[in-house]
Design a protein around this motif. Structure first.
Motif, PDB file in Angstrom:
ATOM      1  N   PRO A  87      87.631  68.465 -16.927  1.00  0.00           N
ATOM      2  CA  PRO A  87      88.662  68.393 -15.878  1.00  0.00           C
ATOM      3  C   PRO A  87      90.075  68.231 -16.417  1.00  0.00           C
ATOM      4  N   ALA A  88      90.227  67.478 -17.505  1.00  0.00           N
ATOM      5  CA  ALA A  88      91.557  67.338 -18.110  1.00  0.00           C
ATOM      6  C   ALA A  88      92.010  68.674 -18.698  1.00  0.00           C
ATOM      7  N   ASN A  91      93.191  70.950 -15.882  1.00  0.00           N
ATOM      8  CA  ASN A  91      94.516  70.584 -15.386  1.00  0.00           C
ATOM      9  C   ASN A  91      95.617  71.129 -16.286  1.00  0.00           C
ATOM     10  N   SER A  94      95.416  75.242 -16.333  1.00  0.00           N
ATOM     11  CA  SER A  94      95.803  75.849 -15.058  1.00  0.00           C
ATOM     12  C   SER A  94      97.292  75.640 -14.804  1.00  0.00           C
ATOM     13  N   ALA A  95      97.830  74.497 -15.253  1.00  0.00           N
ATOM     14  CA  ALA A  95      99.268  74.251 -15.076  1.00  0.00           C
ATOM     15  C   ALA A  95     100.082  75.334 -15.772  1.00  0.00           C
ATOM     16  N   LEU A 148      94.200  63.824 -15.926  1.00  0.00           N
ATOM     17  CA  LEU A 148      93.334  64.013 -14.756  1.00  0.00           C
ATOM     18  C   LEU A 148      94.126  64.034 -13.455  1.00  0.00           C
ATOM     19  N   ASN A 149      95.389  63.649 -13.502  1.00  0.00           N
ATOM     20  CA  ASN A 149      96.225  63.567 -12.311  1.00  0.00           C
ATOM     21  C   ASN A 149      96.838  64.929 -12.014  1.00  0.00           C
ATOM     22  N   VAL A 150      96.489  65.501 -10.892  1.00  0.00           N
ATOM     23  CA  VAL A 150      97.004  66.822 -10.523  1.00  0.00           C
ATOM     24  C   VAL A 150      98.523  66.807 -10.420  1.00  0.00           C
ATOM     25  N   LYS A 153     100.776  68.074 -13.329  1.00  0.00           N
ATOM     26  CA  LYS A 153     100.948  69.489 -13.643  1.00  0.00           C
ATOM     27  C   LYS A 153     102.396  69.948 -13.475  1.00  0.00           C
TER      28      LYS A 153
END
Length: 250
Positions: A87-88, A91, A94-95, A148-150, A153
């Motif tokens: 997941p990290a 993030n 994808s950013a 992990l914090n969207v 991004k």
């Protein structure tokens, strides 16, 4: 035959899978991997934004073209895979892919030398020829914990801007580029610059490269690679893999 950049940008998914798997194995070959905890991605051709990333749990030396995981920009797996996606890693990648359409590939590592330089207040210093290539297009992103914090991004995107090299403070290194070969070469240069800096800092008397030389380094890079960028070295790196760790194309 070596592809030029335009030919590379229209590679098929099959070809991109092969090169991305090779990139993972080359990272392992050079000892830059961190068990299963870093990641490399490549954006796929097509109207729908999708990219390939590593199956979370496979060692980089094991990764093959067919084992790579295809995801959309929401992190949904688009093909069956027994492995999840980090997941990290999603993030971070994808950013970059959301805003840098010129960056087909994104490579992020936690090497000892990279993390060590990322923890230095002055960051990368102009102490070597290698450092100049990175310094000509370098940005920094402050550490916010495991990615992990969207919401992070947007800040990562703003910090990256249009640069191709990034030092993530207290975390590691990131490069991006229009091809897998370019992105790998940029990481090779950035990693080597960090290694040299740490070695040089054992001496109390350091000589920095003058600023006027840094200003002209990008044009010199074009001359050195004959305009081919990473493609100049990439075929040789694939031959190295064919000798040392074949099977990545499966």
């Amino acid at each position: 035959m070596t592809k030029n950049c335009n030919e590379y940008l229209i590679m098929t998914e099959k070809e991109l899978r092969k090169d991305l798997a090779a990139c993972y194995r080359l990272v392992a070959h050079y000892g830059w991997d961190d068990l299963v905890f870093t990641h490399i991605s490549v954006r796929l051709p097509g109207d729908e934004p999708q990219f390939l990333i590593n199956p979370y749990g496979m060692l980089f030396e094991e990764i093959t073209a067919s084992s790579l995981v295809k995801v959309d920009m929401q992190g949904n797996k688009l093909e069956d895979s027994e492995f999840p996606v980090n997941p990290a890693g999603f993030n971070i990648h994808s950013a970059v892919h959301e805003v840098r359409h010129d960056a087909q590939c994104v490579l992020h590592l936690h090497t000892n030398a990279g993390v060590a330089v990322s923890a230095q207040a002055e960051g990368l210093l102009p102490l070597s020829q290698q450092s100049l290539f990175a310094l000509s297009s370098l940005s920094y992103h402050d550490y916010e914990g495991v990615a992990l914090n969207v919401d992070e991004k947007a800040r990562l995107q703003a910090d990256l801007g249009n640069t191709n090299f990034m030092i993530l403070r207290n975390h590691g290194l990131l490069t991006c580029g229009p091809t897998i070969a370019d992105t790998f070469l940029r990481m090779f240069v950035l990693q080597r610059a960090c290694e040299i800096q740490l070695m040089a800092q054992a001496s109390p008397n350091l000589v920095s490269v003058p600023q006027p030389i840094l200003a002209g380094i990008q044009a010199q890079a074009e001359q050195v690679t004959k305009g081919l960028g990473g493609q100049l070295a990439w075929p040789g790196l694939l031959r190295l893999l064919d000798r040392k760790n074949p099977g990545y194309e499966a």
